[in-house]
Motif scaffolding. Structure first.
Motif, PDB file in Angstrom:
ATOM      1  N   UNK A  45       0.826  -1.206   0.000  1.00 29.93           N
ATOM      2  CA  UNK A  45       0.000   0.000   0.000  1.00 29.93           C
ATOM      3  C   UNK A  45       0.862   1.259   0.000  1.00 29.93           C
ATOM      4  N   UNK A  46       1.944   1.252   0.790  1.00 26.08           N
ATOM      5  CA  UNK A  46       2.839   2.419   0.835  1.00 26.08           C
ATOM      6  C   UNK A  46       3.525   2.627  -0.511  1.00 26.08           C
ATOM      7  N   UNK A  47       3.931   1.529  -1.143  1.00 25.87           N
ATOM      8  CA  UNK A  47       4.570   1.641  -2.452  1.00 25.87           C
ATOM      9  C   UNK A  47       3.603   2.208  -3.481  1.00 25.87           C
ATOM     10  N   UNK A  48       2.348   1.770  -3.434  1.00 23.05           N
ATOM     11  CA  UNK A  48       1.346   2.287  -4.370  1.00 23.05           C
ATOM     12  C   UNK A  48       1.147   3.792  -4.172  1.00 23.05           C
ATOM     13  N   UNK A  49       1.102   4.243  -2.925  1.00 27.00           N
ATOM     14  CA  UNK A  49       0.943   5.681  -2.646  1.00 27.00           C
ATOM     15  C   UNK A  49       2.152   6.462  -3.159  1.00 27.00           C
ATOM     16  N   UNK A  50       3.358   5.929  -2.920  1.00 25.56           N
ATOM     17  CA  UNK A  50       4.570   6.624  -3.373  1.00 25.56           C
ATOM     18  C   UNK A  50       4.636   6.702  -4.892  1.00 25.56           C
ATOM     19  N   UNK A  51       4.309   5.600  -5.563  1.00 25.55           N
ATOM     20  CA  UNK A  51       4.348   5.590  -7.028  1.00 25.55           C
ATOM     21  C   UNK A  51       3.321   6.553  -7.605  1.00 25.55           C
ATOM     22  N   UNK A  52       2.136   6.587  -6.999  1.00 26.27           N
ATOM     23  CA  UNK A  52       1.099   7.497  -7.496  1.00 26.27           C
ATOM     24  C   UNK A  52       1.522   8.960  -7.324  1.00 26.27           C
ATOM     25  N   UNK A  53       2.000   9.307  -6.133  1.00 25.16           N
ATOM     26  CA  UNK A  53       2.439  10.682  -5.889  1.00 25.16           C
ATOM     27  C   UNK A  53       3.622  11.043  -6.781  1.00 25.16           C
ATOM     28  N   UNK A  54       4.567  10.107  -6.954  1.00 24.04           N
ATOM     29  CA  UNK A  54       5.734  10.368  -7.802  1.00 24.04           C
ATOM     30  C   UNK A  54       5.350  10.547  -9.258  1.00 24.04           C
ATOM     31  N   UNK A  55       4.403   9.722  -9.732  1.00 24.25           N
ATOM     32  CA  UNK A  55       3.978   9.834 -11.130  1.00 24.25           C
ATOM     33  C   UNK A  55       3.290  11.169 -11.383  1.00 24.25           C
ATOM     34  N   UNK A  56       2.437  11.591 -10.458  1.00 19.01           N
ATOM     35  CA  UNK A  56       1.764  12.875 -10.624  1.00 19.01           C
ATOM     36  C   UNK A  56       2.742  14.037 -10.562  1.00 19.01           C
ATOM     37  N   UNK A  57       3.709  13.961  -9.665  1.00 10.94           N
ATOM     38  CA  UNK A  57       4.724  15.019  -9.568  1.00 10.94           C
ATOM     39  C   UNK A  57       5.576  15.067 -10.821  1.00 10.94           C
ATOM     40  N   UNK A  58       5.911  13.912 -11.372  1.00 11.80           N
ATOM     41  CA  UNK A  58       6.684  13.852 -12.615  1.00 11.80           C
ATOM     42  C   UNK A  58       5.914  14.508 -13.760  1.00 11.80           C
ATOM     43  N   UNK A  59       4.625  14.201 -13.854  1.00 12.87           N
ATOM     44  CA  UNK A  59       3.810  14.814 -14.900  1.00 12.87           C
ATOM     45  C   UNK A  59       3.734  16.332 -14.715  1.00 12.87           C
ATOM     46  N   UNK A  60       3.631  16.762 -13.503  1.00 13.34           N
ATOM     47  CA  UNK A  60       3.508  18.186 -13.194  1.00 13.34           C
ATOM     48  C   UNK A  60       4.769  18.953 -13.589  1.00 13.34           C
ATOM     49  N   UNK A  61       5.941  18.358 -13.312  1.00 16.14           N
ATOM     50  CA  UNK A  61       7.203  19.090 -13.486  1.00 16.14           C
ATOM     51  C   UNK A  61       7.751  18.953 -14.902  1.00 16.14           C
ATOM     52  N   UNK A  62       7.729  17.736 -15.440  1.00 11.92           N
ATOM     53  CA  UNK A  62       8.457  17.479 -16.678  1.00 11.92           C
ATOM     54  C   UNK A  62       7.583  17.379 -17.919  1.00 11.92           C
ATOM     55  N   UNK A  63       6.268  17.197 -17.772  1.00 12.49           N
ATOM     56  CA  UNK A  63       5.381  17.139 -18.931  1.00 12.49           C
ATOM     57  C   UNK A  63       4.658  18.468 -19.035  1.00 12.49           C
ATOM     58  N   UNK A  64       4.833  19.145 -20.116  1.00 11.92           N
ATOM     59  CA  UNK A  64       4.306  20.493 -20.252  1.00 11.92           C
ATOM     60  C   UNK A  64       2.865  20.489 -20.749  1.00 11.92           C
ATOM     61  N   UNK A  65       2.080  21.512 -20.432  1.00  9.75           N
ATOM     62  CA  UNK A  65       0.749  21.699 -21.009  1.00  9.75           C
ATOM     63  C   UNK A  65       0.870  21.858 -22.524  1.00  9.75           C
ATOM     64  N   UNK A  66      -0.175  21.600 -23.340  1.00  3.48           N
ATOM     65  CA  UNK A  66      -1.548  21.333 -22.879  1.00  3.48           C
ATOM     66  C   UNK A  66      -1.844  19.864 -22.588  1.00  3.48           C
ATOM     67  N   UNK A  67      -0.812  18.971 -22.696  1.00  2.92           N
ATOM     68  CA  UNK A  67      -1.090  17.563 -22.429  1.00  2.92           C
ATOM     69  C   UNK A  67      -1.612  17.362 -21.007  1.00  2.92           C
TER      70      UNK A  67
END
Length: 446
Positions: A45-67
């Protein structure tokens, strides 16, 4: 700061947040039994939470809008973490979805409050990001959890929520969870839209409002749980009263049949006279007289319960004394009389049976009219310490979910007939007092 540097900083922030969330959930879910392979489940469960938060943070920082828009990522990140927290409760602990929803919501609210308090303190003290910020978060988490345990958590056991939750309680709990989700998601969206910095006055106000709203949601959720618990216990107490009424009817028929048979046996014994085994005949007659010469109060229902409990007391070497004017109980239904005095004497016998000193194995009961009131008084010795809650003594049994309803039945019956129940325990003596207004006296005065 480069994209990778910003990503690294936000990942550390996410890990700190998830660590605080884990602590808050442990406090909120204390009392629930762990499932098999708890450590492995918790790690997954902890790994799932970390992966989810990390994936969202990665999208926020490194994937630019409008995607991806920042607002969309914030909603996905925090709502996803919220739902994963509820799922983690269900995965790791033995509980239903109701308790998991309550535990996950409470844990997430506590973590959110701790994070907002940290930001308020950081802004006021001017603490820069880094280890100082993490220490403040740890202190804020400890403070929030301590306040929750002292003020709210000690008043309710989450392990009992699935027993007491119903349709109405679950609707209110879902509403509280939705409100918490809105607060948790809306606040970062306001930050992004307004471009607020940590030290801005508007940010300080926003954090304070966020904390107050979360506390309000938490208090409303706790109040609803208490209401659901009280309602469920009242239903169980009512069911017990119905069972007492059925038992009264059955026992009345049985005792009447026994009395008829005892009367016949007495005549048969008298007819036998001196024909052998006189000692055995006298012993049989003595036992028969227990039924035939029991307590007589001029109230059939009271006689029935007193004679039944007298036999039980005799077998337990407990002395029961009673002075009762049963005629004064005519305003009550027979089944209610049986249930009321049955529960009173059952509780007294349970307390006295734990005493070793024979001189303290006593129960006294009186029913008498005085000053336009019917007084019911009962006293007995007891061992240990009685803890009162809402005017009633807490049960001393380990499983408190299915005990303690006898006193609730006594209170319900007292209130049904407009009476007043008083309990007192001091000096090793337990005293129960019930006052009922005498109907005919009230009518005369009216």
């Amino acid at each position: 700061m480069t994209g990778l540097g910003k990503l690294r900083l936000l990942v550390w922030f996410d890990l700190s947040m998830l660590a605080a969330l884990l602590v808050c959930c442990a406090v909120a879910g204390h009392g629930l039994e762990r499932r098999p392979w708890f450590g492995l489940r918790l790690a997954a469960a902890s790994l799932a939470e970390c992966l989810w938060a990390g994936a969202c943070t990665y999208q926020w920082v490194l994937v630019q809008p409008p995607a991806w828009s920042a607002e969309g990522i914030v909603i996905l990140k925090y709502l996803g973490t919220f739902l994963l927290t509820i799922g983690a409760f269900r995965l790791c602990l033995r509980c239903g979805w109701s308790a998991a929803l309550y535990g996950g919501t409470t844990g997430y609210i506590l973590q959110h409050c701790a994070e907002r308090i940290t930001e308020i303190t950081q802004a006021l003290l001017g603490v820069p990001p880094g280890w100082g910020e993490k220490l403040l978060l740890a202190a804020g988490t400890a403070l929030v959890c301590l306040c929750f345990v002292l003020v709210l958590r000690s008043r309710y056991n989450i392990s009992e929520y699935d027993c007491y939750s119903g349709r109405e309680g679950n609707v209110m709990l879902l509403t509280a969870a939705a409100a918490a989700g809105v607060v948790i998601v809306l606040e970062p969206l306001i930050r992004i839209e307004c471009g607020l910095a940590l030290t801005d006055p508007e940010m300080l106000y926003l954090n304070i409002i966020s904390v107050l709203l979360c506390v309000l949601v938490l208090v409303v959720s706790m109040c609803q749980i208490r209401q659901a618990e009280s309602k469920k216990k009242a239903q169980l107490a009512e069911q017990l009263l119905q069972a007492e009424r059925s038992r009264y009817a059955l026992e009345k028929e049985t005792v009447e049949a026994i009395n008829i048979r005892c009367h016949d046996i007495k005549h048969q014994i008298a007819a036998l006279g001196d024909v052998g085994r006189e000692r055995e005949l006298r012993e049989i007659e003595r036992l028969v007289n227990i039924y035939d010469c029991g307590l007589k109060t001029e109230c059939a229902a009271l006689d029935l319960v007193l004679n039944s409990k007298s036999l039980m007391c005799m077998s337990k070497r407990i002395e029961l004394t009673c002075m009762a004017d049963g005629r004064r109980l005519a305003f009550m239904e027979d089944a209610d009389i049986y249930a009321l005095f049955g529960n009173i004497l059952d509780n007294a016998m349970e307390a006295v049976d734990q005493l070793d000193e024979q001189e303290k194995r006593l129960i006294s009961l009186s029913v008498q009219a005085k000053d336009h009131f019917l007084h019911i008084n009962q006293e007995n010795y007891y061992n240990g310490e009685l803890v009162m809650e809402r005017g009633l003594p807490l049960t001393t049994k380990k499983d408190k979910r299915f005990h303690g309803f006898g006193m609730q039945s006594i209170r319900m019956l007292t209130e049904k007939y407009g009476g007043d129940l008083r309990l007192q325990a001091s000096g090793g003596i337990y005293r129960l007092s019930i006052l009922f207004p005498i109907v005919e006296d009230m009518e005369k005065r009216g």
